[in-house]
Motif scaffolding. Structure first.
Motif, PDB file in Angstrom:
ATOM      1  N   ARG A 171      84.061 -20.268 -27.678  1.00 45.99           N
ATOM      2  CA  ARG A 171      85.421 -20.062 -27.190  1.00 45.99           C
ATOM      3  C   ARG A 171      86.439 -20.357 -28.278  1.00 45.99           C
ATOM      4  NH1 ARG A 171      85.023 -22.502 -20.991  1.00 45.99           N
ATOM      5  NH2 ARG A 171      83.291 -21.143 -20.363  1.00 45.99           N
ATOM      6  N   ARG A 172      86.166 -21.369 -29.078  1.00 44.45           N
ATOM      7  CA  ARG A 172      87.074 -21.671 -30.185  1.00 44.45           C
ATOM      8  C   ARG A 172      87.068 -20.548 -31.213  1.00 44.45           C
ATOM      9  NH1 ARG A 172      84.495 -26.585 -29.525  1.00 44.45           N
ATOM     10  NH2 ARG A 172      83.416 -26.546 -31.523  1.00 44.45           N
ATOM     11  N   LEU A 173      85.897 -19.956 -31.473  1.00 44.27           N
ATOM     12  CA  LEU A 173      85.826 -18.840 -32.422  1.00 44.27           C
ATOM     13  C   LEU A 173      86.635 -17.650 -31.925  1.00 44.27           C
ATOM     14  CD1 LEU A 173      82.043 -18.962 -33.417  1.00 44.27           C
ATOM     15  CD2 LEU A 173      84.006 -19.661 -34.800  1.00 44.27           C
ATOM     16  N   LEU A 174      86.530 -17.346 -30.626  1.00 42.64           N
ATOM     17  CA  LEU A 174      87.312 -16.257 -30.060  1.00 42.64           C
ATOM     18  C   LEU A 174      88.795 -16.575 -30.170  1.00 42.64           C
ATOM     19  CD1 LEU A 174      87.576 -13.587 -28.519  1.00 42.64           C
ATOM     20  CD2 LEU A 174      87.318 -14.897 -26.388  1.00 42.64           C
ATOM     21  N   GLY A 175      89.164 -17.804 -29.871  1.00 45.40           N
ATOM     22  CA  GLY A 175      90.570 -18.195 -29.971  1.00 45.40           C
ATOM     23  C   GLY A 175      91.109 -18.044 -31.377  1.00 45.40           C
ATOM     24  N   ARG A 176      90.301 -18.406 -32.375  1.00 40.29           N
ATOM     25  CA  ARG A 176      90.752 -18.269 -33.755  1.00 40.29           C
ATOM     26  C   ARG A 176      90.903 -16.809 -34.154  1.00 40.29           C
ATOM     27  NH1 ARG A 176      87.840 -23.217 -34.899  1.00 40.29           N
ATOM     28  NH2 ARG A 176      85.914 -22.162 -35.415  1.00 40.29           N
ATOM     29  N   GLU A 177      89.998 -15.957 -33.652  1.00 42.02           N
ATOM     30  CA  GLU A 177      90.117 -14.529 -33.941  1.00 42.02           C
ATOM     31  C   GLU A 177      91.382 -13.953 -33.326  1.00 42.02           C
ATOM     32  OE1 GLU A 177      88.187 -12.034 -35.768  1.00 42.02           O
ATOM     33  OE2 GLU A 177      87.997 -14.012 -36.682  1.00 42.02           O
ATOM     34  N   LEU A 178      91.701 -14.348 -32.107  1.00 41.77           N
ATOM     35  CA  LEU A 178      92.921 -13.862 -31.463  1.00 41.77           C
ATOM     36  C   LEU A 178      94.165 -14.355 -32.203  1.00 41.77           C
ATOM     37  CD1 LEU A 178      91.905 -14.264 -27.716  1.00 41.77           C
ATOM     38  CD2 LEU A 178      92.155 -12.119 -29.003  1.00 41.77           C
ATOM     39  N   ARG A 179      94.122 -15.573 -32.683  1.00 45.18           N
ATOM     40  CA  ARG A 179      95.246 -16.078 -33.476  1.00 45.18           C
ATOM     41  C   ARG A 179      95.390 -15.264 -34.762  1.00 45.18           C
ATOM     42  NH1 ARG A 179      94.357 -21.900 -35.521  1.00 45.18           N
ATOM     43  NH2 ARG A 179      93.000 -20.749 -36.939  1.00 45.18           N
ATOM     44  N   ARG A 180      94.258 -14.966 -35.410  1.00 49.73           N
ATOM     45  CA  ARG A 180      94.304 -14.173 -36.647  1.00 49.73           C
ATOM     46  C   ARG A 180      94.903 -12.796 -36.392  1.00 49.73           C
ATOM     47  NH1 ARG A 180      91.460 -10.233 -38.722  1.00 49.73           N
ATOM     48  NH2 ARG A 180      89.907 -10.299 -37.031  1.00 49.73           N
ATOM     49  N   LEU A 181      94.470 -12.157 -35.302  1.00 44.34           N
ATOM     50  CA  LEU A 181      95.007 -10.833 -34.971  1.00 44.34           C
ATOM     51  C   LEU A 181      96.511 -10.899 -34.708  1.00 44.34           C
ATOM     52  CD1 LEU A 181      92.187  -9.518 -32.599  1.00 44.34           C
ATOM     53  CD2 LEU A 181      92.630  -8.789 -34.960  1.00 44.34           C
ATOM     54  N   ARG A 182      96.936 -11.930 -33.982  1.00 44.98           N
ATOM     55  CA  ARG A 182      98.373 -12.065 -33.697  1.00 44.98           C
ATOM     56  C   ARG A 182      99.162 -12.239 -34.988  1.00 44.98           C
ATOM     57  NH1 ARG A 182     101.325 -16.316 -33.837  1.00 44.98           N
ATOM     58  NH2 ARG A 182      99.607 -17.821 -33.624  1.00 44.98           N
ATOM     59  N   GLU A 183      98.663 -13.099 -35.873  1.00 45.32           N
ATOM     60  CA  GLU A 183      99.377 -13.361 -37.121  1.00 45.32           C
ATOM     61  C   GLU A 183      99.413 -12.135 -38.010  1.00 45.32           C
ATOM     62  OE1 GLU A 183      97.279 -16.747 -38.571  1.00 45.32           O
ATOM     63  OE2 GLU A 183      98.505 -18.185 -37.435  1.00 45.32           O
ATOM     64  N   VAL A 188      91.432   1.234 -28.804  1.00 42.91           N
ATOM     65  CA  VAL A 188      90.322   0.945 -27.889  1.00 42.91           C
ATOM     66  C   VAL A 188      88.978   0.939 -28.613  1.00 42.91           C
ATOM     67  CG1 VAL A 188      89.088   1.764 -25.851  1.00 42.91           C
ATOM     68  CG2 VAL A 188      91.585   1.831 -25.896  1.00 42.91           C
ATOM     69  N   ASP A 189      88.814   1.834 -29.590  1.00 40.08           N
ATOM     70  CA  ASP A 189      87.531   1.893 -30.299  1.00 40.08           C
ATOM     71  C   ASP A 189      87.304   0.675 -31.194  1.00 40.08           C
ATOM     72  OD1 ASP A 189      89.714   3.061 -31.856  1.00 40.08           O
ATOM     73  OD2 ASP A 189      88.178   3.502 -33.355  1.00 40.08           O
ATOM     74  N   GLN A 190      88.324  -0.179 -31.356  1.00 47.35           N
ATOM     75  CA  GLN A 190      88.180  -1.399 -32.164  1.00 47.35           C
ATOM     76  C   GLN A 190      87.959  -2.640 -31.300  1.00 47.35           C
ATOM     77  OE1 GLN A 190      92.058  -0.863 -34.145  1.00 47.35           O
ATOM     78  NE2 GLN A 190      90.952  -0.675 -36.089  1.00 47.35           N
ATOM     79  N   TRP A 191      87.941  -2.481 -29.998  1.00 50.49           N
ATOM     80  CA  TRP A 191      87.861  -3.633 -29.102  1.00 50.49           C
ATOM     81  C   TRP A 191      86.479  -4.260 -29.004  1.00 50.49           C
ATOM     82  CZ3 TRP A 191      90.958  -2.172 -24.033  1.00 50.49           C
ATOM     83  CH2 TRP A 191      92.312  -2.022 -24.362  1.00 50.49           C
ATOM     84  N   GLN A 192      85.415  -3.489 -29.178  1.00 48.94           N
ATOM     85  CA  GLN A 192      84.088  -3.936 -28.791  1.00 48.94           C
ATOM     86  C   GLN A 192      83.643  -5.258 -29.413  1.00 48.94           C
ATOM     87  OE1 GLN A 192      82.541  -2.314 -26.238  1.00 48.94           O
ATOM     88  NE2 GLN A 192      81.339  -4.216 -26.249  1.00 48.94           N
ATOM     89  N   PRO A 193      83.869  -5.481 -30.727  1.00 52.79           N
ATOM     90  CA  PRO A 193      83.427  -6.772 -31.283  1.00 52.79           C
ATOM     91  C   PRO A 193      84.059  -7.974 -30.568  1.00 52.79           C
ATOM     92  CG  PRO A 193      83.967  -5.228 -33.036  1.00 52.79           C
ATOM     93  CD  PRO A 193      84.439  -4.602 -31.763  1.00 52.79           C
ATOM     94  N   TYR A 235      83.755 -12.241 -26.347  1.00 49.78           N
ATOM     95  CA  TYR A 235      84.172 -12.746 -25.041  1.00 49.78           C
ATOM     96  C   TYR A 235      82.967 -12.972 -24.129  1.00 49.78           C
ATOM     97  CZ  TYR A 235      86.508 -12.817 -20.478  1.00 49.78           C
ATOM     98  OH  TYR A 235      86.923 -13.161 -19.220  1.00 49.78           O
ATOM     99  N   GLU A 236      82.049 -12.008 -24.106  1.00 52.18           N
ATOM    100  CA  GLU A 236      80.867 -12.150 -23.246  1.00 52.18           C
ATOM    101  C   GLU A 236      79.994 -13.319 -23.694  1.00 52.18           C
ATOM    102  OE1 GLU A 236      80.256 -10.716 -20.414  1.00 52.18           O
ATOM    103  OE2 GLU A 236      82.159  -9.656 -20.600  1.00 52.18           O
ATOM    104  N   ARG A 237      79.878 -13.502 -25.019  1.00 52.98           N
ATOM    105  CA  ARG A 237      79.090 -14.635 -25.514  1.00 52.98           C
ATOM    106  C   ARG A 237      79.761 -15.962 -25.153  1.00 52.98           C
ATOM    107  NH1 ARG A 237      78.358 -11.121 -29.960  1.00 52.98           N
ATOM    108  NH2 ARG A 237      80.031 -12.132 -31.131  1.00 52.98           N
ATOM    109  N   ALA A 238      81.097 -15.973 -25.193  1.00 48.03           N
ATOM    110  CA  ALA A 238      81.832 -17.190 -24.858  1.00 48.03           C
ATOM    111  C   ALA A 238      81.707 -17.537 -23.379  1.00 48.03           C
ATOM    112  CB  ALA A 238      83.306 -17.035 -25.237  1.00 48.03           C
ATOM    113  N   ARG A 239      81.427 -16.531 -22.536  1.00 51.63           N
ATOM    114  CA  ARG A 239      81.299 -16.757 -21.102  1.00 51.63           C
ATOM    115  C   ARG A 239      79.898 -17.235 -20.699  1.00 51.63           C
ATOM    116  NH1 ARG A 239      81.361 -12.483 -17.993  1.00 51.63           N
ATOM    117  NH2 ARG A 239      82.025 -13.609 -16.125  1.00 51.63           N
ATOM    118  N   GLU A 240      78.952 -17.134 -21.612  1.00 50.84           N
ATOM    119  CA  GLU A 240      77.581 -17.511 -21.281  1.00 50.84           C
ATOM    120  C   GLU A 240      77.497 -18.992 -20.910  1.00 50.84           C
ATOM    121  OE1 GLU A 240      75.150 -16.518 -24.596  1.00 50.84           O
ATOM    122  OE2 GLU A 240      75.358 -14.352 -24.316  1.00 50.84           O
TER     123      GLU A 240
END
Length: 279
Positions: A11-23, A68-73, A78-83
């Motif tokens: 979850r932290r890795l996903l959060g950091r990726e979202l922060r990177r995208l925002r920045e 949309v074609d860039q969303w999959q990774p 997200y799915e791994r973080a939900r496991e």
């Protein structure tokens, strides 16, 4: 000093990726929040590891300029973080030590009173709980034994957990559960010390009152360089997670100091073997 919860590594890795995208889009947290109709604090919590719902994640990816074609990774992340972690099947949630240990790549543990959990036999675990002043039902103890044995699988996993323990010598002489049980426990320590990722040192009883010797603590290191080390300590009424950098550094320096005073690994194992042979 102490924090009782910490999002899982994924979850932290996903959060950091979202922060990177925002920045990368040049948006501040406040601007992203307005675009998404969220509060500033919501964006901050997500970037620190709180998992958004699926539709919120898709909205964030859209606002951050991904097609949309860039969303999959990111959807895969997200799915791994939900496991669910294996520990949840045993009634253990994500906020405790076990989830952190599972994520760690290296653990340093000092133990003045018990055999470290990752080196314990099932019989020793059961006896320790049976001797507790708080009496637990058999079913609860069975669950605790299963959890602790499951944790030990990290020592032989791929990649294996690097584990370095310093054990106070009186632990070796404190016979728990009778001579046969204790002999088997000591031999288990010897057996696990043969793994290339496991180091066991014994702090001789002739070392007088070194700094840090009066209480157990553990330092954990994680594979992602952006994920700082943390420490964990147990006491008579509970436990604490320690995340402040200066305090975690202090714990690691204390461990290194105790390790420097302890017997070398080969000498330590020889001592353990002698104690077992004399039982």
């Amino acid at each position: 000093m102490a924090k009782r919860s910490r999002p899982t590594l994924r979850r932290r890795l996903l959060g950091r990726e979202l922060r990177r995208l925002r920045e990368e889009t040049g948006l501040s947290q406040e601007e992203a929040a307005r675009a998404l109709n969220y509060t500033d604090s919501t964006i901050s919590r997500v970037e620190q590891g709180q998992l958004p719902n699926y539709h919120a994640l898709r909205a964030m990816l859209d606002v951050y300029g991904l097609t949309v074609d860039q969303w999959q990774p990111y959807l895969d992340m997200y799915e791994r973080a939900r496991e669910r972690g294996w520990w949840q099947a045993y009634g253990v949630d994500d906020r405790g030590f076990i989830a952190l240990e599972h994520e760690a790549c290296a653990v340093w543990e000092y133990q003045p009173g018990y055999v470290p959990g990752l080196l314990q036999t099932a019989d020793y675990i059961r006896e320790i709980f049976a001797l507790s002043r708080i009496k637990h039902p058999r079913r609860w103890i069975d669950n605790q034994v299963a959890v602790r044995l499951k944790r030990q699988e990290r020592l032989t996993a791929d990649p294996p957990l690097r584990f370095h323990a310093v054990v106070d010598e009186p632990v070796l002489h404190r016979v728990v559960g009778g001579r046969a049980l204790w002999r088997a426990q000591l031999r288990r320590i010897v057996q696990l010390s043969e793994l290339p990722n496991v180091t066991v040192r014994v702090l001789s009883r002739f070392v007088v009152a070194p700094d840090g010797w009066n209480g157990m603590f553990i330092v954990l290191s994680f594979p992602d360089a952006d994920d700082p080390d943390m420490a964990y300590a147990e006491h008579s009424s509970g436990s604490v997670h320690i995340e402040r950098k200066d305090e975690v550094t202090g714990c690691r320096l204390t461990f290194d100091h105790l390790a420097s005073l302890a017997l070398a690994p080969t000498e330590s194992i020889a001592l353990i073997e002698r104690v077992a042979a004399e039982l």
